[in-house]
Design a protein around this motif. Structure first.
Motif, short mmCIF file in Angstrom:
data_model
loop_
_atom_site.label_atom_id
_atom_site.label_comp_id
_atom_site.label_asym_id
_atom_site.label_seq_id
_atom_site.Cartn_x
_atom_site.Cartn_y
_atom_site.Cartn_z
N GLU A 653 -8.10 11.53 -6.53
CA GLU A 653 -9.40 11.00 -6.13
C GLU A 653 -9.79 9.79 -6.97
OE1 GLU A 653 -12.34 14.01 -6.24
OE2 GLU A 653 -11.46 15.21 -4.61
N LEU A 654 -9.51 9.86 -8.28
CA LEU A 654 -9.85 8.74 -9.15
C LEU A 654 -9.07 7.49 -8.76
CD1 LEU A 654 -11.27 7.55 -11.62
CD2 LEU A 654 -9.40 8.43 -13.03
N VAL A 655 -7.81 7.64 -8.47
CA VAL A 655 -7.00 6.50 -8.05
C VAL A 655 -7.50 5.95 -6.72
CG1 VAL A 655 -4.69 5.81 -7.27
CG2 VAL A 655 -4.95 7.19 -9.35
N ASP A 656 -7.85 6.84 -5.81
CA ASP A 656 -8.31 6.39 -4.49
C ASP A 656 -9.63 5.62 -4.56
OD1 ASP A 656 -6.10 7.46 -3.29
OD2 ASP A 656 -7.09 9.31 -2.65
N THR A 657 -10.43 5.87 -5.59
CA THR A 657 -11.69 5.12 -5.71
C THR A 657 -11.46 3.64 -5.98
OG1 THR A 657 -11.89 5.51 -8.10
CG2 THR A 657 -12.90 7.14 -6.62
N MET A 658 -10.23 3.29 -6.35
CA MET A 658 -9.93 1.88 -6.60
C MET A 658 -9.62 1.12 -5.32
SD MET A 658 -10.31 1.53 -9.87
CE MET A 658 -11.63 2.76 -9.74
N GLY A 659 -9.74 1.80 -4.16
CA GLY A 659 -9.61 1.14 -2.89
C GLY A 659 -8.26 0.49 -2.69
N SER A 660 -8.28 -0.80 -2.38
CA SER A 660 -7.04 -1.53 -2.10
C SER A 660 -6.16 -1.69 -3.33
CB SER A 660 -7.36 -2.92 -1.52
OG SER A 660 -8.12 -3.67 -2.46
N ASP A 661 -6.71 -1.44 -4.51
CA ASP A 661 -5.95 -1.55 -5.76
C ASP A 661 -5.40 -0.20 -6.21
OD1 ASP A 661 -6.43 -4.33 -6.04
OD2 ASP A 661 -8.41 -3.92 -6.89
N ALA A 662 -5.36 0.78 -5.32
CA ALA A 662 -4.99 2.14 -5.71
C ALA A 662 -3.57 2.21 -6.29
CB ALA A 662 -5.12 3.08 -4.52
N THR A 663 -2.62 1.50 -5.69
CA THR A 663 -1.24 1.56 -6.18
C THR A 663 -1.15 1.03 -7.60
OG1 THR A 663 -0.39 1.28 -3.94
CG2 THR A 663 1.12 0.83 -5.77
N GLU A 664 -1.76 -0.14 -7.84
CA GLU A 664 -1.75 -0.70 -9.19
C GLU A 664 -2.52 0.21 -10.16
OE1 GLU A 664 -2.49 -2.25 -6.47
OE2 GLU A 664 -1.27 -4.06 -6.28
N ALA A 665 -3.60 0.81 -9.67
CA ALA A 665 -4.42 1.67 -10.52
C ALA A 665 -3.63 2.89 -10.99
CB ALA A 665 -5.67 2.12 -9.77
N GLU A 666 -2.78 3.43 -10.10
CA GLU A 666 -1.97 4.58 -10.49
C GLU A 666 -1.02 4.22 -11.63
OE1 GLU A 666 0.61 8.15 -8.38
OE2 GLU A 666 0.06 6.37 -7.23
N GLU A 667 -0.41 3.04 -11.56
CA GLU A 667 0.48 2.60 -12.63
C GLU A 667 -0.28 2.38 -13.92
OE1 GLU A 667 2.40 -0.88 -11.17
OE2 GLU A 667 3.58 0.18 -9.64
N VAL A 668 -1.48 1.80 -13.82
CA VAL A 668 -2.31 1.59 -15.00
C VAL A 668 -2.71 2.92 -15.63
CG1 VAL A 668 -4.55 0.75 -15.82
CG2 VAL A 668 -3.17 -0.66 -14.28
N LEU A 669 -3.03 3.89 -14.78
CA LEU A 669 -3.42 5.21 -15.29
C LEU A 669 -2.27 5.86 -16.06
CD1 LEU A 669 -5.84 7.15 -15.26
CD2 LEU A 669 -4.83 8.23 -13.24
N GLN A 670 -1.07 5.71 -15.55
CA GLN A 670 0.11 6.24 -16.25
C GLN A 670 0.29 5.56 -17.61
OE1 GLN A 670 3.27 5.64 -13.44
NE2 GLN A 670 2.66 7.36 -12.12
N LYS A 671 0.04 4.27 -17.65
CA LYS A 671 0.15 3.55 -18.92
C LYS A 671 -0.92 4.03 -19.91
CE LYS A 671 1.32 -0.72 -18.82
NZ LYS A 671 1.36 -2.21 -18.66
N LEU A 672 -2.13 4.25 -19.42
CA LEU A 672 -3.20 4.75 -20.29
C LEU A 672 -2.85 6.14 -20.83
CD1 LEU A 672 -6.36 3.66 -18.24
CD2 LEU A 672 -5.46 2.61 -20.33
N GLU A 673 -2.18 6.94 -20.00
CA GLU A 673 -1.76 8.26 -20.48
C GLU A 673 -0.69 8.13 -21.56
OE1 GLU A 673 -0.10 12.56 -18.80
OE2 GLU A 673 0.27 10.71 -17.67
N ARG A 674 0.29 7.25 -21.34
CA ARG A 674 1.35 7.06 -22.34
C ARG A 674 0.77 6.60 -23.67
NH1 ARG A 674 4.13 4.65 -18.00
NH2 ARG A 674 3.63 2.56 -18.79
N GLU A 675 -0.29 5.82 -23.60
CA GLU A 675 -0.91 5.30 -24.83
C GLU A 675 -1.99 6.22 -25.38
OE1 GLU A 675 0.13 2.89 -26.51
OE2 GLU A 675 1.51 1.92 -25.13
#
Length: 753
Positions: A653-675
């Protein structure tokens, strides 16, 4: 070759009505060793002993009588038991030592067949030797002939220090030769080079003791074994505990590398030629006195850095530089035993996983290492499962693998950690890891299978700990790319591959079910063990254990410890932030005349754990591309409500709130988790630390600038939740005012809804 003044002994001879000679066990430059029967007064055999008959011309009988009383009093598990020592009546009088008769082999015999022995096994023997030497050193006695031939491994595996034939009290006279040695001749076939050299003083340090009337009492000469004698022995200086420490260091080098530590040939080219032997003897003497050592760090044995540093210290020409007080040798070796690679620089690792070279630096984990390590000694496989950031990888690499090695599990001399990072191709990762771990394992590359690895581990002196991290990658990869590793892990877990082989899996808590649902699940289910962060009680050693080892002084210790204790009580996800803060604190250390100092005032200036977290967040966000950074800030802001309380989202749901940027947002979220800026658990996303928003100036400023939009989004989400809970009842539709606001501020709804 017997000494000219010593009578020739034969089997059956009875000495002083006390010992009957049964078999000559050895002959050396300082006397003979016999298997003998100790006799009762009526001549009845009492027990078998090893009887050392010392050469009369190398021993002052009166002096030896006093030394013998002390030798017979020593007791230690690694000291051969001395039943009696003194002088046997006869012509001439016969100095002797009667010891327990041991079954086994000396390290000299072992090194002849094995050539080189893994350093950890040798270090274990050296610790036992040092403990025995400490016992005699505190009594003022120096062994003076420590070498592999005098270190004996009994049939039960116990090490014994042998042959105190030339040992003496510190301060007592140097060995006195009462008769001139014969002219040099080639050594006999059964005589060691050391024994041959001891018989000839052409190149020895020799001087005469003179009485008041000018007459001489005899010649003082060097005695010992070439290559193992410390420089001060050659110079006839006072031997001390440091003298034996030097010899022990030579033993360690020879046993681990197969060679002496000097920049010379290890043996004379022709041991039967007197001139060649004496020339070699001269080279040994010169290299010893000059401290001409080869580069141990480059040796093929790959000795760890901490051990090399200690060996260099103990092989110093100046005894004072060795720093070995009587009774303190074992402590020096214990430090290397715990930290064979020394104290790393820096001693704090921040967010980095501990490398293998950080062995001995894992503070706050003693209970986990003892509990899981003990289990791994008897079980073939353990899976470490727990939340991300609890230190599972470090525990496996520098906790459990070294535990097996130090304990000599399965009778192995050492254990090597083979770390497999499965990724998308686990089988290829396995082959690469095995190839990098050992030249012998490298030969299995491309053809390694269960049978080949099992055969290698059974025959090798070194065991293998297969660390698979992260284990869930094996479960999620394509079957044809993980078949070999999966088969191997299952076979290990089920006990089919046992001797010299263990497996440790590192499993994220959030993906445990994925593993259990895979084909590996049935084999590994019973091996899963939960690992949490260290408890708050370990705050002090986590905070300052590394600094203490690095020699730093600390001012205001309790304030820092209290902060860390509070963090550790905050939950499993807090350990990475503690590590970040301690690394930053170390980097802010102050140089002093006596080393470095850490001050609590500097800890406060840095902001403690929250300050380190904010600095880390800034580094991560600044390193991103503009679009990534914009999405990262937006995602992070969504994890707090406007009143500052934490908000947990469904990840999808959080990724989907980014609308058209959802794919990029998912990658960013993974990076935030790694860090370690967000935490994902069971599909839910939350901020990794509640203070992230307030401590980060960037996020606080972004939040303030967008507060009106964030309030609007929060009202819309609350209305949507109420409508959903009411099963879509029309009474819970958006109010006219809010619906109008949504229409007017459509751009605000692009992200966040």
């Amino acid at each position: 070759m017997a000494h000219p003044n010593a009578p020739e002994r034969n089997v059956g001879d009875v000495l002083d009505r006390r010992y009957r000679l049964a078999e000559r066990l050895g002959r050396g430059g300082f006397g003979d060793v016999w298997r003998a029967e100790e006799l009762l007064p009526d001549g009845t055999p009492f027990r078998e002993v090893a009887l050392k008959l010392l050469s009369p011309d190398l021993t002052d009988v009166a002096q030896w009588s006093e030394e013998a009383k002390l030798l017979a009093s020593f007791r230690h598990p690694s000291l051969v038991t001395v039943f009696a020592a003194g002088v046997l009546a006869g012509t001439p009088e016969q100095p002797f030592v009667a010891m327990e008769l041991l079954l086994g082999e000396s390290l000299a015999d072992i090194i002849k067949t094995r050539r080189r022995i893994p350093w950890r096994r040798v270090l274990g023997w050296a610790r036992d030797t040092a403990a025995a030497l400490d016992v005699i050193h505190v009594k003022g006695v120096v062994h003076l002939d420590l070498k592999p031939a005098n270190l004996f491994i009994a049939q039960d595996g116990a090490l014994k220090v042998l042959d105190f034939g030339i040992s003496r009290r510190a301060g007592s006279p140097v060995v006195t030769r009462k008769a001139k040695a014969p002219a040099p001749a080639a050594p006999s076939a059964d005589m060691e080079t050391a024994a041959f050299v001891a018989e000839h003083d052409a190149l020895s340090s020799v001087h005469e003791d003179k009485k008041a009337d000018g007459s001489t009492t005899g010649q003082k000469t060097v005695v010992g074994t070439p290559g193992f004698m410390a420089p001060e022995v050659f110079e006839l200086a006072e031997p001390t505990a440091a003298t034996d420490a030097y010899a022990l260091a030579v033993c360690i080098v020879q046993l681990t590398t197969g060679r002496l530590p000097y920049l010379i040939a290890d043996e004379p080219p022709d041991a039967t030629d007197p001139s060649t032997v004496l020339a070699w003897w001269s080279d040994v003497r010169s290299a010893t006195l000059r401290g001409e050592l080869r580069d141990l760090e480059r040796d093929a044995a790959k000795l760890p850095r901490g051990l090399v540093a200690l060996l260099k210290r103990l092989l110093a020409v100046d005894p004072a530089q060795r720093g070995v007080p009587p009774g303190g040798l074992r402590a020096l070796l214990d430090e290397v035993w715990e930290r064979p690679h020394g104290v790393p620089d820096p001693p704090y690792f921040g967010l980095d996983s501990y490398p293998a070279e950080a062995e001995g630096m894992l503070f706050g984990r003693d209970d986990d290492v003892a509990r899981l390590g003990r289990e791994l000694e008897f079980e073939p496989c353990v899976v470490l499962q727990g939340p991300r950031g609890t230190g599972k990888s470090s525990l496996a690499r520098v906790g459990l693998a070294p535990h097996l090695a130090r304990g000599g599990a399965d009778g192995k001399d050492d254990w090597v950690c083979v770390e497999v990072r499965p990724g998308a191709d686990p089988d290829r990762a396995l082959e690469e890891a095995l190839a990098q771990a050992s030249p012998e394992l490298c030969a299995l590359e491309g053809g390694v299978d269960n049978e080949a690895l099992s055969a290698f581990c059974k025959s090798s002196a070194i065991g293998v700990v297969l660390v698979v991290d992260p284990l869930e990658d094996v479960a999620s990869s394509e079957a044809e790319k993980s078949a070999r590793l999966s088969s191997m892990l299952a076979a290990i877990a089920e006990g089919d591959l046992r001797a010299g082989l263990r497996a440790v899996g590192v499993l994220g808590e959030e993906r445990t079910q994925e593993l259990l649902d895979s084909p590996l699940g049935a084999a590994l289910r019973s091996q899963i063990r939960y690992v949490a962060s260290p408890t708050a009680a370990a705050a002090d050693e986590i905070a300052f254990g590394p600094a203490d080892l690095a020699g730093a002084s600390v001012a205001g210790r309790s304030e820092v410890v209290n902060d860390i204790r509070r963090e550790l009580r905050g939950g499993d996800a807090r350990l990475p932030f503690v590590a970040l803060a301690l690394r930053a604190f170390w980097e802010a250390r102050e140089a002093t005349e006596n080393g470095v100092r850490l001050r609590s005032e500097r800890w406060k200036e840095l902001g403690g754990v929250e300050g380190a977290l904010a600095a880390h967040a800034e580094r991560v966000l600044s390193a991103m591309r503009p679009l990534e950074r914009q999405l990262a800030e937006e995602l992070l802001l969504q994890l707090w409500q406007t009143d500052g309380s934490l908000l947990r989202w469904d990840m999808r749901e959080l990724v989907d709130t980014m609308g058209s940027d959802a794919t990029e947002a998912e990658e960013v979220l993974q990076k935030l988790e790694r860090e370690h800026l967000v935490r994902v658990l069971r599909g839910r996303v939350e901020a990794a630390h509640p203070a992230l928003l307030s401590s980060s100036r960037r996020l606080a400023a972004a939040r303030l600038a967008q507060m009106e939009r964030l309030l609007f989004l929060e009202r819309v989400r609350e209305a949507a939740i109420a409508w959903s809970r009411a099963d879509g009842h029309r009474d819970f539709l958006l109010s006219d005012a809010l619906l109008k606001e949504v229409r007017e501020r459509r751009a605000w709804a692009g992200h966040g809804l």
